[in-house]
Design a protein around this motif. Structure first.
Motif, short mmCIF file in Angstrom:
data_model
loop_
_atom_site.label_atom_id
_atom_site.label_comp_id
_atom_site.label_asym_id
_atom_site.label_seq_id
_atom_site.Cartn_x
_atom_site.Cartn_y
_atom_site.Cartn_z
N GLU A 242 1.62 -29.83 -24.03
CA GLU A 242 1.56 -28.56 -23.36
C GLU A 242 0.25 -27.76 -24.02
O GLU A 242 -0.55 -28.31 -22.89
CB GLU A 242 1.73 -27.63 -23.21
N LYS A 243 0.12 -28.14 -24.96
CA LYS A 243 -0.76 -28.00 -25.56
C LYS A 243 -2.41 -29.40 -25.34
O LYS A 243 -3.58 -29.10 -25.01
CB LYS A 243 -1.18 -28.24 -27.43
N PHE A 244 -1.07 -30.56 -25.65
CA PHE A 244 -2.73 -31.77 -25.42
C PHE A 244 -2.72 -31.44 -24.14
O PHE A 244 -4.18 -31.74 -23.16
CB PHE A 244 -1.81 -32.83 -25.80
N SER A 245 -2.22 -31.66 -22.75
CA SER A 245 -2.83 -31.01 -21.35
C SER A 245 -2.96 -30.13 -20.58
O SER A 245 -4.00 -30.46 -19.60
CB SER A 245 -1.37 -32.10 -20.66
N LYS A 246 -3.20 -28.90 -22.12
CA LYS A 246 -4.06 -28.53 -21.16
C LYS A 246 -3.31 -27.66 -20.28
O LYS A 246 -4.08 -27.35 -18.87
CB LYS A 246 -5.13 -27.81 -21.54
N GLN A 247 -2.36 -27.48 -20.14
CA GLN A 247 -1.03 -26.59 -19.15
C GLN A 247 0.40 -26.65 -19.38
O GLN A 247 0.82 -27.37 -20.15
CB GLN A 247 -0.56 -27.39 -17.97
N LYS A 248 0.91 -25.39 -18.57
CA LYS A 248 1.97 -25.07 -19.11
C LYS A 248 3.50 -25.42 -17.86
O LYS A 248 2.75 -26.03 -16.95
CB LYS A 248 2.35 -23.37 -19.03
N ILE A 249 3.65 -26.43 -18.82
CA ILE A 249 5.34 -26.76 -17.83
C ILE A 249 6.17 -26.16 -17.30
O ILE A 249 6.47 -25.50 -18.20
CB ILE A 249 5.70 -27.88 -18.46
N LYS A 250 6.64 -25.60 -15.74
CA LYS A 250 8.00 -24.80 -14.99
C LYS A 250 9.08 -25.63 -15.74
O LYS A 250 9.12 -26.03 -15.97
CB LYS A 250 7.37 -24.91 -14.00
N LYS A 251 9.50 -24.27 -16.69
CA LYS A 251 10.75 -24.22 -17.35
C LYS A 251 11.91 -23.88 -16.37
O LYS A 251 11.00 -22.55 -15.30
CB LYS A 251 10.92 -23.28 -18.08
N VAL A 252 12.56 -24.67 -15.41
CA VAL A 252 13.92 -23.94 -14.29
C VAL A 252 15.29 -23.87 -14.59
O VAL A 252 15.51 -25.70 -15.03
CB VAL A 252 13.38 -25.25 -13.01
N ALA A 253 15.67 -23.13 -14.89
CA ALA A 253 17.20 -23.65 -15.18
C ALA A 253 17.93 -24.06 -14.18
O ALA A 253 17.48 -23.59 -12.99
CB ALA A 253 17.88 -21.90 -14.98
N ILE A 254 18.85 -24.68 -14.11
CA ILE A 254 20.41 -25.78 -13.76
C ILE A 254 21.53 -24.78 -13.76
O ILE A 254 21.65 -25.07 -15.33
CB ILE A 254 20.21 -27.60 -14.20
N GLN A 255 22.03 -24.33 -12.72
CA GLN A 255 23.54 -23.46 -13.19
C GLN A 255 24.67 -24.41 -14.14
O GLN A 255 24.57 -25.34 -13.22
CB GLN A 255 23.56 -23.00 -11.85
N GLY A 256 24.92 -23.65 -14.96
CA GLY A 256 25.67 -24.67 -15.83
C GLY A 256 25.61 -25.29 -16.74
O GLY A 256 25.69 -25.86 -17.57
N PHE A 257 24.08 -25.67 -17.13
CA PHE A 257 23.87 -25.72 -18.13
C PHE A 257 22.64 -25.36 -19.05
O PHE A 257 21.80 -25.81 -19.96
CB PHE A 257 22.48 -26.94 -17.25
N SER A 258 22.34 -23.93 -18.61
CA SER A 258 22.43 -22.65 -20.07
C SER A 258 22.32 -23.69 -20.63
O SER A 258 23.15 -23.55 -21.69
CB SER A 258 22.52 -21.32 -19.43
N PRO A 259 21.03 -23.59 -22.19
CA PRO A 259 21.16 -23.62 -23.18
C PRO A 259 22.14 -22.88 -24.13
O PRO A 259 21.97 -21.59 -24.04
CB PRO A 259 19.76 -23.89 -23.58
N ASN A 260 23.60 -23.79 -25.15
CA ASN A 260 23.87 -22.29 -26.11
C ASN A 260 23.08 -22.26 -26.85
O ASN A 260 22.54 -22.51 -27.78
CB ASN A 260 24.76 -23.09 -25.99
N PRO A 261 22.74 -20.32 -27.06
CA PRO A 261 22.03 -20.17 -28.09
C PRO A 261 22.41 -20.29 -29.29
O PRO A 261 21.42 -19.33 -30.89
CB PRO A 261 21.50 -18.29 -27.65
N ASP A 262 23.65 -20.88 -29.26
CA ASP A 262 23.52 -20.83 -31.23
C ASP A 262 24.01 -21.90 -31.36
O ASP A 262 23.70 -22.53 -32.93
CB ASP A 262 24.97 -20.87 -31.47
N ILE A 263 23.25 -23.34 -30.61
CA ILE A 263 22.72 -24.24 -31.28
C ILE A 263 21.52 -24.37 -31.75
O ILE A 263 20.29 -23.75 -31.27
CB ILE A 263 23.34 -25.42 -30.37
N LYS A 264 21.66 -24.85 -33.69
CA LYS A 264 20.70 -24.72 -33.75
C LYS A 264 19.40 -26.13 -33.73
O LYS A 264 20.26 -27.43 -33.87
CB LYS A 264 20.49 -24.53 -35.27
#
Ligand code: AMP
Length: 404
Positions: A360-382
Motif C-alpha cells: 500500500e505504501k509502495f503503490s500509494k493507495q489503500k486497498i479495499k478489504k472485503v469480508a467473505i461470509q464464513g471466512f473471517s479470520p480467527n483472531p486467535d491465530i498469530k
C-alpha cells in the motif's frame, strides 16, 4: 522491431547480440532514438522494463560521437541512484553493453573507503554511477571534476526523493554544467518529481511504457482477509461462485504452485502450474491450454510470469502476497490491459499484514478489504514467519528490496 533500427553503433549491437537480446523492450524502443537525438527525457519506467539498457546504450553510443575530455578527474556521464545495489547493477550494464568500447566506469557509494575511489577518479573515468552522499564528499574534496559533464541520469528518482536525497540532488545539480543532456527515470510522478523535473530538464520528451507497470484505474483491487489454512477453500469458492474461466494465480514458491495446482484439480477445477522448474515444453503446453480456455487456472511464480505472453486477463489472484512490493504491481498489471476492466484479488493471512502495508505504501493507495461470509479470520491465530523456498521470508525480502 530490431535493435539495428534504433541507430546504435556496431560495437553496441555486437554487445546486445552477445547478451542474446533480439528485440528492444518498449522503453528501449521509445527512449533510445530520442536520447540519440540529444533530447532530455522524462521517463516513467520501473525495474524490469529494460530501462537500464534504455539509457546506458544511447549514452555509450553518444560518448563515441563527441570528443573525449580525458583530463584527470573529469567525467563525462553521471548516473545517480538511490542505493548502492542499484548503482552496482547499473555499472554491470555499462560494462556489459560497453564491452567492445574503450570507456571506463566506476561506482561510487558510501560505507566503504573513500581513498580507492579518489585514486580511481584520478586515473580517469568516463562514466560514474553514484549514490548522492558519497559523491558530494568526493566533490567537496575536489576529487571529481564535473566541468566536462555531458550526461546526467537520475535513476529511480522517486525512490531518491522518498529516501530524502532531494537536498543532495539539488547540491549536485548546482555543480554541473548547464549544457548537458539529462534523463530522469521514475516509477511514479508525484508533484515533487514534476517539480524536480521542471527545474532540471529542457523540453523533455515524455516516455511512458505500457500499463503493465502501473496500478491502473481500470484494475479493481480487493483484499480478502482469511486464515492461512483456509486460502485454498476460499479460492475454490471464488472461482466457483463467480464462474471465473481464466484466472492467473500467483504463489510465492514453485512448490506452492505445484501443490495448489494439485489441490485445484482435486476440487474439479482445471489448473496448470508454470514456474522455473518446468521444462519449456511443459510451460508452452500449459500456456496454450490456458489461452484455449481448456485450463481455467494458471498458477505461477513471479519469475515465471514475467515471461508470459498473455494479452489481458480478467482476473489475477495473489494467493500469497509477494515479498517485494513492486512485484505486486507487476502481477496485477497482468489484468486490466488495453482498456479492459480487470480484477486483482489478494488473499491475505495474518502473516502477510506487513507485506500488505508495504504494498500500500509502495503503490500509494489503500486497498479495499472485503469480508467473505464464513471466512473471517480467527483472531486467535498469530502471525508466523513466512516460509520461502529459498530461505526466511523477512531476510530474503530485505535482500531483494536492496537488490532492486
Ligand atoms: P531493468 O529494467 O533495466 O532492470 O532490466 C530488466 C532485465 O531485462 C535485465 O535483466 C536485463 O538484462 C533484461 N533486458 C534488458 N533489455 C532486454 C531486451 N531487449 N531483451 C531481453 N532482456 C532484456
Amino acid at each position: 522491431m530490431s535493435f539495428t533500427k534504433l541507430g546504435l553503433s556496431q560495437p553496441l549491437l555486437r554487445a546486445i547480440k552477445d547478451q542474446g537480446y533480439t528485440t528492444p523492450t518498449p522503453i528501449q524502443e521509445q527512449a533510445i532514438p530520442l536520447i540519440i537525438q540529444k533530447r532530455d527525457i522524462l521517463a516513467a519506467a520501473q525495474t524490469g522494463t529494460g530501462k537500464t539498457a534504455g539509457f546506458t546504450l544511447p549514452i555509450l553510443h553518444l560518448l563515441s560521437h563527441s570528443k573525449p575530455h580525458m583530463q584527470k578527474k573529469q567525467i563525462r556521464a553521471l548516473v545517480l541512484t538511490p542505493t548502492r545495489e542499484l548503482a552496482a547493477q547499473v555499472q554491470e550494464s555499462v560494462q556489459t553493453y560497453g564491452k567492445h568500447l574503450p570507456y571506463k566506469s566506476t561506482v561510487i557509494f558510501g560505507g566503504v573507503g573513500i581513498n580507492p575511489q579518489i585514486a580511481t577518479l584520478r586515473r580517469g573515468v568516463d562514466i560514474v554511477i553514484a549514490t548522492p552522499g558519497r559523491l558530494l564528499d568526493l566533490a567537496s574534496q575536489k576529487a571529481i571534476d564535473f566541468s566536462q559533464l555531458e550526461f546526467l541520469v537520475l535513476d529511480e528518482a522517486d525512490r531518491m526523493l522518498d529516501m530524502g536525497f532531494i537536498h543532495d540532488i539539488k547540491r549536485i545539480l548546482k555543480m554541473l554544467p548547464p549544457h548537458r543532456q539529462t534523463l530522469l527515470f521514475s516509477a511514479t510522478f508525484s508533484s515533487e518529481i514534476k517539480k524536480l523535473a521542471s527545474g532540471m530538464l529542457h523540453h523533455p520528451a515524455l516516455v511512458e511504457v505500457a500499463r503493465e507497470n502501473s496500478t491502473a484505474e481500470q484494475i479493481s483491487q480487493v483484499v480478502h482477509l482469511v486464515d492461512r489454512s483456509r486460502k485454498r477453500e476460499l479460492l475454490v469458492k471464488l472461482i466457483r461462485d463467480n464462474n471465473w474461466k481464466q484466472v492467473l494465480v500467483f504463489t510465492r514458491t514453485k512448490h506452492g504452485a505445484n501443490r495448489l495446482t494439485k489441490q485445484l484439480e482435486e476440487a474439479g477445477i482445471t489448473a496448470a502450474a508454470i514456474h522455473g522448474n518446468k521444462s519449456q515444453g511443459a510451460r508452452t503446453k500449459a500456456l496454450a491450454g490456458f489461452k484455449a480456455n481448456e485450463v481455467s487456472v494458471l498458477v505461477a511464480t513471479d519469475i515465471a510470469a514475467r515471461g508470459l505472453d498473455i494479452e489481458s486477463l480478467p482476473h489475477v489472484v495473489n494467493y500469497e502476497l509477494p515479498n517485494v512490493a513492486e512485484d505486486y504491481v507487476h502481477r496485477i498489471g497482468r489484468t486490466g490491459r488495453a482498456g479492459k476492466l480487470g480484477e486483482a484479488v489478494s488473499l491475505v493471512c495474518v502473516d502477510e499484514h506487513a507485506l500488505l502495508r508495504g504494498i500500500e505504501k509502495f503503490s500509494k493507495q489503500k486497498i479495499k478489504k472485503v469480508a467473505i461470509q464464513g471466512f473471517s479470520p480467527n483472531p486467535d491465530i498469530k502471525a508466523e514467519p513466512i516460509q520461502n523456498g529459498s530461505g526466511g521470508g523477512k531476510n530474503r525480502n530485505r535482500r531483494q528490496q536492496k537488490r532492486r
